[in-house]
Design an enzyme around this catalytic site. Structure first.
Site, PDB file in Angstrom:
ATOM      1  N   GLU A   1      52.246  30.148  44.577  1.00 28.60           N
ATOM      2  CA  GLU A   1      52.861  30.148  43.260  1.00 28.60           C
ATOM      3  C   GLU A   1      54.355  30.398  43.307  1.00 28.60           C
ATOM      4  OE1 GLU A   1      52.537  32.516  38.977  1.00 28.60           O
ATOM      5  OE2 GLU A   1      51.357  33.202  40.678  1.00 28.60           O
TER       6      GLU A   1
ATOM      7  N   ILE B   1      50.003  37.776  43.925  1.00 27.54           N
ATOM      8  CA  ILE B   1      49.483  38.792  42.992  1.00 27.54           C
ATOM      9  C   ILE B   1      49.178  38.090  41.679  1.00 27.54           C
ATOM     10  CG2 ILE B   1      49.865  40.965  41.773  1.00 27.54           C
ATOM     11  CD1 ILE B   1      51.783  41.825  43.885  1.00 27.54           C
TER      12      ILE B   1
ATOM     13  N   THR C   1      50.435  39.221  37.468  1.00 23.18           N
ATOM     14  CA  THR C   1      51.640  39.984  37.807  1.00 23.18           C
ATOM     15  C   THR C   1      52.104  40.871  36.661  1.00 23.18           C
ATOM     16  OG1 THR C   1      52.361  38.243  39.333  1.00 23.18           O
ATOM     17  CG2 THR C   1      54.034  39.794  38.588  1.00 23.18           C
TER      18      THR C   1
END
Length: 469
Positions: free
Chosen positions: A171, A247, A250
């Site tokens: 990402e 993560i 987030t």
């Protein structure tokens, strides 16, 4: 295999992979094969051993028609050099999965280390803008933890499987802007000291914090998971790709704390919904085949230290195996988790199926995990704001349980002629050619994650009524 190694004068157990060759006299042809095998082993990070003996004779090596055959406890065959000589892109599934789990465990350590000091943590946050921003949020953020974790996962997996390096995507951009307006390219350097010096630039000269993070990045992480030893299948490495969400959720990682209140085991928000997601897919078919979900903030121990937990699953050919031990309790009513921002019309359409068993939570990965663990029967999301890195890992685990994640819009367009319908599963190898930037990898059309085909049918039938009206 397992070997004894010496480190700093102390003897310790470490796992190392190797091919075992017996003492023998090579013919010219066999010697050439052995030389090629040694070169291949070097590329793959394997050690080639000659004449290794075992006192209990549980490991026996012999030549048979030019092929090395090794018998290990349980009479499981060890892949011999034939596989390597024909193409060294074949790897043991257990080796790849172990590498993913170790990378996820190191990532969880980094996430906890970054969160431990709140004052320091605020230095690590940068707002996403432009094409990197998720359109679902008014403000979207990334942290240095996101960037470091993504680079660590890429680095650690590529170190063990170099041919995978070009096929690991995630990402986050690895560009980070510090408080002085400097753009820093974050990466894992060759040494801990070099990594610390690079991170200190992001942290505005905070050498202590940079040193702590660099130590986490360069530490060796090992796992002991007996279930992995049951995996005997090999996989062609040159046909797979990896999606990484360093993560997931987030925003909850940044703002969230330990949430004491939850309903039926489901946390609506908080650190519990933050997850490290690593998913493997087939680059030819686009099917998810292996996934690891690591929850860094799973629970606190008695002295208030965070402890994590990981889950994994494999769905490859006729192999379906996973680490999920929780059984789904029998229920008379369907249960569904969704985003609190889900459309009111969708919530009303599903209410008759769920009654009071409609839940809300943060994080796409966490909501699919709730489905995996049987806390709910399905996760429904109608927007286009989840991405391949959000769903690849949990999708593979769901498949290993007999479920899946399908494209909602395409499913609703299927004719309902009372016969069995074919619902299209999400694919992970092709971008949406009509989209730009990160939107190319969005799960356009929404999704339904499910464990039971019966429950999926009920959800699609209920939502079809909203489309028809």
């Amino acid at each position: 295999g397992a070997s004894r190694t010496w480190s700093g004068g102390e003897r310790e157990n470490k796992h190392t992979e190797f091919l075992l060759l017996p003492p023998c006299t090579f013919s010219q042809g066999a010697a050439q094969s052995a030389d090629l095998l040694a070169a291949v082993c070097g590329k793959r990070g394997l050690e080639l051993r000659y004449g290794v003996q075992t006192s209990d004779e549980r490991i026996r090596a012999k030549y048979c028609s030019g092929r090395l055959e090794v018998t290990v406890p349980g009479n499981r065959p060890f892949p011999g050099p034939t596989a390597w000589l024909k193409g060294y892109y074949i790897a043991a599934m257990a080796s790849i999965l172990t590498a993913l789990i170790c990378a996820s465990e190191k990532s969880a350590n980094i996430a906890r280390a970054c969160k431990r000091e709140e004052a320091l943590f605020q230095l690590l946050i940068e707002e996403k803008k432009g094409p990197d921003k998720n359109k679902k949020f008014l403000q979207d953020f990334k942290t240095l933890a996101d960037v470091i974790i993504q680079e660590v996962i890429k680095n650690d997996i590529a170190a063990k499987f170099p041919e995978l390096a070009p096929h690991i995507a995630g990402e986050e951009s690895n560009k980070f802007e510090n408080g002085f307006g400097e753009i820093i390219t974050v990466k894992v350097c060759k040494t801990e000291q070099e990594t610390a010096e690079l991170l200190s630039k992001v942290l505005e000269g905070n050498l202590k914090a940079a040193g702590l993070l660099a130590k986490c990045i360069h530490e060796d992480v090992h796992i002991d998971d007996p279930a992995l030893q049951k995996l005997t299948i090999d996989i062609p490495v040159d046909t797979i790709g990896i999606w990484v969400d360093p993560i997931d959720s987030t925003n909850q990682y940044i703002k969230g704390q330990l949430e004491e209140k939850f309903k039926d085991g489901i946390h609506t928000h908080g650190l519990k919904s933050a997850a490290v997601l690593i998913g493997v897919f087939d680059r030819n078919s686009g099917q998810p085949i292996m996934g690891v979900i690591n929850i860094p903030f799973n629970e606190m121990d008695p002295i208030l230290r965070w402890q994590g937990k990981y889950y994994w699953g494999i769905s490859y050919k006729d192999i379906n195996i996973h680490s999920i031990s929780k059984q789904i309790p029998a229920r008379n009513q369907l249960s569904i988790v969704m985003s609190s921002s889900e459309k009111e019309s969708i919530q009303k359409a599903l209410a008759p199926l769920c009654g009071e068993r409609m839940y809300y939570a943060s994080g796409a990965g966490y909501k699919v995990l709730c489905t995996i663990l049987g806390l709910v029967d399905a996760y429904v999301f109608t927007e286009d704001t989840t991405f391949k890195w959000d769903t690849c890992a949990p999708h593979a685990i769901l498949k290993s349980l007999g479920g899946g994640i399908m494209n909602l819009t395409k499913a609703l367009s299927q004719p309902n002629d009372r016969g069995p319908r074919s619902f299209p599963e999400l694919q992970y190898n092709k971008p949406d050619e009509g989209a730009k930037d990160k939107e190319k990898w969005a799960n356009t059309g929404g999704l339904v994650a499910y464990r039971s085909r019966e429950h999926l049918e009920a959800i699609i039938n209920a939502l079809s009524l909203t489309v028809d009206t």
